[in-house]
Design a protein around this motif. Structure first.
Motif, PDB file in Angstrom:
ATOM      1  N   SER A   1      49.154  33.768  71.659  1.00 37.19           N
ATOM      2  CA  SER A   1      49.222  34.752  70.361  1.00 37.19           C
ATOM      3  C   SER A   1      48.971  33.926  69.117  1.00 37.19           C
ATOM      4  O   SER A   1      48.185  34.357  68.211  1.00 37.19           O
ATOM      5  N   ASN A   2      49.766  32.840  68.920  1.00 34.62           N
ATOM      6  CA  ASN A   2      49.570  32.010  67.464  1.00 34.62           C
ATOM      7  C   ASN A   2      48.163  31.487  67.389  1.00 34.62           C
ATOM      8  O   ASN A   2      47.585  31.566  66.375  1.00 34.62           O
ATOM      9  N   VAL A   3      47.530  31.031  68.633  1.00 34.07           N
ATOM     10  CA  VAL A   3      46.359  30.676  68.361  1.00 34.07           C
ATOM     11  C   VAL A   3      45.319  31.414  68.103  1.00 34.07           C
ATOM     12  O   VAL A   3      44.460  31.480  67.230  1.00 34.07           O
ATOM     13  N   LEU A   4      45.412  32.911  68.639  1.00 34.42           N
ATOM     14  CA  LEU A   4      44.412  33.756  68.211  1.00 34.42           C
ATOM     15  C   LEU A   4      44.751  34.219  66.875  1.00 34.42           C
ATOM     16  O   LEU A   4      43.556  34.692  66.204  1.00 34.42           O
ATOM     17  N   MET A   5      46.020  34.295  66.620  1.00 38.28           N
ATOM     18  CA  MET A   5      46.157  34.850  64.930  1.00 38.28           C
ATOM     19  C   MET A   5      45.460  33.603  64.166  1.00 38.28           C
ATOM     20  O   MET A   5      45.010  34.300  63.070  1.00 38.28           O
TER      21      MET A   5
END
Length: 117
Positions: free
Chosen positions: A15-19
């Motif tokens: 989720s952090n990579v996608l954000m």
């Protein structure tokens, strides 16, 4: 237990990579004069886009919102009447309506409801 922690860690990393990817892709890099100016039927605006508005309109809108919320708070009083005894319900309802009436009197006394002033 360890697999749950690994799965949670993988989801947080994903989720952090996608954000971060979303913030890098979605940034506008070119500030165009036409896109940042106010739009008025395809022409340049004749006056400032930040014209002052009447405070009376704002005050009437705020009063409307207050009374709209009060009505939404009064709607559940009828079904609650079945669950409470009559003295509790009357005390609660009369207290609420008294507060509303005092607020209306205060707005009226302050001149907030006088439109032609």
């Amino acid at each position: 237990m360890m697999s749950t922690m690994m799965l949670a860690m993988a989801m947080m990393i994903l989720s952090n990579v996608l954000m971060m990817l979303n913030t890098m892709i979605s940034k506008k890099s070119i500030n165009d004069r036409e896109k940042s100016s106010p739009f008025e039927c395809g022409f340049d605006p004749k006056s400032s886009s930040r014209t002052p508005f009447s405070l009376k309109f704002f005050l009437i809108a705020v009063i409307f919102l207050i009374f709209d919320i009060e009505i939404a708070l009064m709607l559940p009083m009828i079904p609650i009447m079945v669950k409470l005894n009559m003295t509790q319900w009357m005390l609660t309802t009369m207290t609420f309506i008294t507060i509303l009436t005092l607020g209306l009197y205060h707005e009226w006394y302050q001149g907030a409801l006088m439109w032609t002033k």
